[in-house]
Enzyme design. Structure first.
Site, PDB file in Angstrom:
ATOM      1  N   GLY A 175      -1.687  10.622   4.848  1.00 16.49           N
ATOM      2  CA  GLY A 175      -0.812   9.640   4.450  1.00 16.49           C
ATOM      3  C   GLY A 175       0.472   9.950   4.851  1.00 16.49           C
ATOM      4  O   GLY A 175       0.502  10.743   5.812  1.00 16.49           O
TER       5      GLY A 175
ATOM      6  N   HIS B 148       0.942  -1.306  -0.140  1.00 16.98           N
ATOM      7  CA  HIS B 148      -0.111   0.093  -0.025  1.00 16.98           C
ATOM      8  C   HIS B 148       0.955   1.153  -0.059  1.00 16.98           C
ATOM      9  O   HIS B 148       1.304   1.673   1.073  1.00 16.98           O
ATOM     10  CB  HIS B 148      -0.869   0.002   1.206  1.00 16.98           C
ATOM     11  CG  HIS B 148      -1.877   0.981   1.177  1.00 16.98           C
ATOM     12  ND1 HIS B 148      -3.127   1.008   1.916  1.00 16.98           N
ATOM     13  CD2 HIS B 148      -2.108   2.352   0.434  1.00 16.98           C
ATOM     14  CE1 HIS B 148      -3.808   2.086   1.833  1.00 16.98           C
ATOM     15  NE2 HIS B 148      -3.213   2.977   0.809  1.00 16.98           N
TER      16      HIS B 148
ATOM     17  N   ASP C 145       4.560   4.538  11.351  1.00 16.77           N
ATOM     18  CA  ASP C 145       5.316   5.910  11.573  1.00 16.77           C
ATOM     19  C   ASP C 145       5.379   6.447  12.932  1.00 16.77           C
ATOM     20  O   ASP C 145       5.838   7.671  13.082  1.00 16.77           O
ATOM     21  CB  ASP C 145       4.890   6.630  10.332  1.00 16.77           C
ATOM     22  CG  ASP C 145       3.556   7.196  10.354  1.00 16.77           C
ATOM     23  OD1 ASP C 145       2.615   6.925  11.185  1.00 16.77           O
ATOM     24  OD2 ASP C 145       3.138   8.195   9.479  1.00 16.77           O
ATOM     25  N   GLY C 146       4.255   6.109  13.687  1.00 18.53           N
ATOM     26  CA  GLY C 146       4.328   6.832  15.120  1.00 18.53           C
ATOM     27  C   GLY C 146       3.299   7.924  15.018  1.00 18.53           C
ATOM     28  O   GLY C 146       3.041   8.587  16.161  1.00 18.53           O
TER      29      GLY C 146
ATOM     30  N   HIS D  78       1.290   4.946  -2.536  1.00 20.08           N
ATOM     31  CA  HIS D  78       0.904   5.691  -3.534  1.00 20.08           C
ATOM     32  C   HIS D  78       1.986   6.315  -4.386  1.00 20.08           C
ATOM     33  O   HIS D  78       1.736   6.540  -5.623  1.00 20.08           O
ATOM     34  CB  HIS D  78      -0.113   7.087  -2.964  1.00 20.08           C
ATOM     35  CG  HIS D  78      -1.361   6.480  -2.358  1.00 20.08           C
ATOM     36  ND1 HIS D  78      -2.429   5.889  -3.033  1.00 20.08           N
ATOM     37  CD2 HIS D  78      -1.520   6.070  -0.924  1.00 20.08           C
ATOM     38  CE1 HIS D  78      -3.483   5.787  -2.167  1.00 20.08           C
ATOM     39  NE2 HIS D  78      -2.834   5.608  -0.859  1.00 20.08           N
TER      40      HIS D  78
ATOM     41  N   ASP E  13       1.765   3.671   3.098  1.00 20.49           N
ATOM     42  CA  ASP E  13       0.801   4.451   2.766  1.00 20.49           C
ATOM     43  C   ASP E  13       1.453   5.693   2.233  1.00 20.49           C
ATOM     44  O   ASP E  13       0.921   6.712   2.270  1.00 20.49           O
ATOM     45  CB  ASP E  13      -0.221   4.568   3.671  1.00 20.49           C
ATOM     46  CG  ASP E  13      -1.477   5.145   3.014  1.00 20.49           C
ATOM     47  OD1 ASP E  13      -1.803   5.255   1.729  1.00 20.49           O
ATOM     48  OD2 ASP E  13      -2.437   5.726   3.973  1.00 20.49           O
TER      49      ASP E  13
ATOM     50  N   HIS F  61      -5.071  -0.038   6.580  1.00 24.93           N
ATOM     51  CA  HIS F  61      -4.637   0.939   7.569  1.00 24.93           C
ATOM     52  C   HIS F  61      -5.395   0.896   8.979  1.00 24.93           C
ATOM     53  O   HIS F  61      -6.305   1.929   9.107  1.00 24.93           O
ATOM     54  CB  HIS F  61      -4.360   2.089   7.093  1.00 24.93           C
ATOM     55  CG  HIS F  61      -5.168   3.017   6.190  1.00 24.93           C
ATOM     56  ND1 HIS F  61      -6.414   3.175   6.535  1.00 24.93           N
ATOM     57  CD2 HIS F  61      -4.968   3.389   4.870  1.00 24.93           C
ATOM     58  CE1 HIS F  61      -7.212   3.674   5.396  1.00 24.93           C
ATOM     59  NE2 HIS F  61      -6.361   3.988   4.518  1.00 24.93           N
TER      60      HIS F  61
ATOM     61  N   ARG G 274     -19.925  -1.074  23.059  1.00 24.11           N
ATOM     62  CA  ARG G 274     -21.348  -1.751  22.507  1.00 24.11           C
ATOM     63  C   ARG G 274     -21.338  -1.581  20.894  1.00 24.11           C
ATOM     64  O   ARG G 274     -22.134  -2.112  20.511  1.00 24.11           O
ATOM     65  CB  ARG G 274     -22.355  -1.124  23.072  1.00 24.11           C
ATOM     66  CG  ARG G 274     -22.727  -1.208  24.648  1.00 24.11           C
ATOM     67  CD  ARG G 274     -23.992  -0.729  25.160  1.00 24.11           C
ATOM     68  NE  ARG G 274     -23.779   0.760  25.174  1.00 24.11           N
ATOM     69  CZ  ARG G 274     -23.151   1.606  26.012  1.00 24.11           C
ATOM     70  NH1 ARG G 274     -22.544   0.837  27.052  1.00 24.11           N
ATOM     71  NH2 ARG G 274     -23.203   2.799  25.998  1.00 24.11           N
TER      72      ARG G 274
ATOM     73  N   HIS H  17     -11.432   2.552   4.777  1.00 24.92           N
ATOM     74  CA  HIS H  17     -12.484   3.944   4.380  1.00 24.92           C
ATOM     75  C   HIS H  17     -13.710   3.409   4.666  1.00 24.92           C
ATOM     76  O   HIS H  17     -14.609   3.782   3.662  1.00 24.92           O
ATOM     77  CB  HIS H  17     -12.016   4.429   3.001  1.00 24.92           C
ATOM     78  CG  HIS H  17     -10.707   5.075   2.932  1.00 24.92           C
ATOM     79  ND1 HIS H  17     -10.376   6.358   3.714  1.00 24.92           N
ATOM     80  CD2 HIS H  17      -9.335   4.724   2.506  1.00 24.92           C
ATOM     81  CE1 HIS H  17      -9.071   6.466   3.579  1.00 24.92           C
ATOM     82  NE2 HIS H  17      -8.344   5.518   2.921  1.00 24.92           N
TER      83      HIS H  17
END
Length: 379
Positions: free
Chosen positions: A307, A54, A243-244, A56, A269, A211, A222, A190
């Site tokens: 990203g 993943h 990446d934190g 881009h 990402d 992700h 719940r 998403h």
């Protein structure tokens, strides 16, 4: 060719050994020091080449740009972070833009290129939830459309190997079924899916979560949502951006502990701003993105995380040195786990006789000293 190191990652541990490489494959694994070698890497660690499912773009180029020169430059440079297999990833846009994007990848693969091996395309969007769109441009988000996707699939020369989609936008799971029938990995992301909807999607063949923690319905006592489904189903893969910035490191550690060593997949990402200076602004899917000092990228104005600019070798360092994830789980997540998820573990993902000689050699700082792609030095 024979190379050796005192620390080669073989079967979940470091082994002092030699690797005989012939015709792009690991021919034999021999005891350390047995034969005369072409390269002696001493105490440097030799790992399986990293697999990013993943991503881009980088270096000022995005998959949606659909220019062969940009793609060729990207895959040639990416082995510097140890990546030897890559799945260029799209972002939601018009049918014209996405068609050109996947066709460009197919053309470059057919014509030839240097660097990391393009294993396929990750098609992220446009069949997503507007509620959790993140940086995906809302005007182009649509409900799942099998006939439209068939056009993309043909334009890609069947190179689309993974799709991120929101299952609640796929009436009757028709697109999910088409993808499963054609060997395309379906990843839920998403998405505003309920836990129950996510469970049904898994029952119908979805194999991964995109992700985790980001761009999905939240976990609550719940209403477990998509995050809860990622926790619950042990044999469903979960992508994680390590990446934190995208996830607190305690959350990263918890996910690795919950899933075990075999089902977390580290992803970058990464955006086209990777490799560019902080403060750079670019258009991503039609939205303006700014690169911050900490390496994160945000939508200008809205502030949403858009990203990352993560390098896989540094993601590995963050996992082990900061998040406290064990070596086996951390290395697996960027090597054999994505290989298993994508069905390429017969060739990729581990140092094993008979597999492709895809290797990343790292030093004590996790910097990549050399990478091999199918037995050839990548830089």
């Amino acid at each position: 060719m024979i190379i050796q190191s005192k620390k080669v990652w073989v079967v979940d541990d470091f082994l002092a050994c030699q690797l005989r490489i012939e015709d792009g494959k690991i021919k034999d694994i021999l005891p350390y020091g047995q034969e005369k070698v072409d390269e002696d890497y001493g105490d440097l660690r030799i790992l399986p080449g990293f697999i990013d499912v993943h991503t881009h773009g980088a270096y000022g180029w995005d998959t949606n740009d659909a220019t062969p020169e940009g793609l060729r430059h990207w895959v040639k440079e990416i082995p510097h972070e140890g990546v030897t297999s890559i799945y260029p990833t799209t972002i939601t846009q018009s049918e014209e833009v996405l068609t050109n994007a996947v066709r460009n990848v197919a053309n470059v693969v057919a014509e030839g290129y240097e660097g990391a091996e393009i294993m396929g395309i990750h098609f992220e969007g446009p069949y997503l939830s507007k509620t959790f769109k993140g940086a995906q441009p809302e005007p182009y988000i649509v409900d799942a459309d099998v006939e439209q996707f068939k056009r993309y699939y043909e334009a890609s020369n069947h190179l689309i190997k993974c799709i991120t989609m929101a299952p609640e936008q796929d009436a009757g799971y028709k697109l999910l079924h088409f993808c499963v029938d054609h060997g395309i990995v379906v990843s839920q992301g998403h998405s505003n899916a309920t836990y129950e909807q996510a469970h049904m999607a898994i029952a119908n063949g979805a194999r991964s979560m995109t992700h985790v923690y980001n761009g999905m319905s939240r976990f609550a006592s719940r209403e477990p949502g998509l995050v809860g489904a990622a926790f619950r189903f042990s044999d469903v893969y979960g992508e994680l951006i390590t990446d934190g910035n995208h996830s607190h490191l305690s959350s990263v550690y918890d996910f690795y502990r919950l899933k075990g060593p075999n089902y977390v997949v580290m992803v970058t990402d990464s955006l086209m701003v990777k490799g560019l200076p902080a403060g750079t602004r670019i258009l991503f899917g039609g939205n303006e993105i700014e690169l911050f000092e900490d390496g994160s990228a945000h939508l200008v104005g809205a502030g949403n995380l858009a990203g990352s600019t993560l390098h896989v070798n540094k993601g590995l360092q963050i996992l082990i040195e900061q998040a406290g994830v064990d070596w086996i789980s951390a290395i697996n997540s960027c090597t054999i786990n994505p290989a298993n998820m994508m069905g390429i573990a017969d060739r990729k993902g581990s140092v094993q006789a008979g597999k492709d000689a895809d290797l990343a050699i790292i030093d004590q700082n996790y910097d990549v000293v050399m990478a091999y792609v199918r037995g050839r030095k990548a830089f």
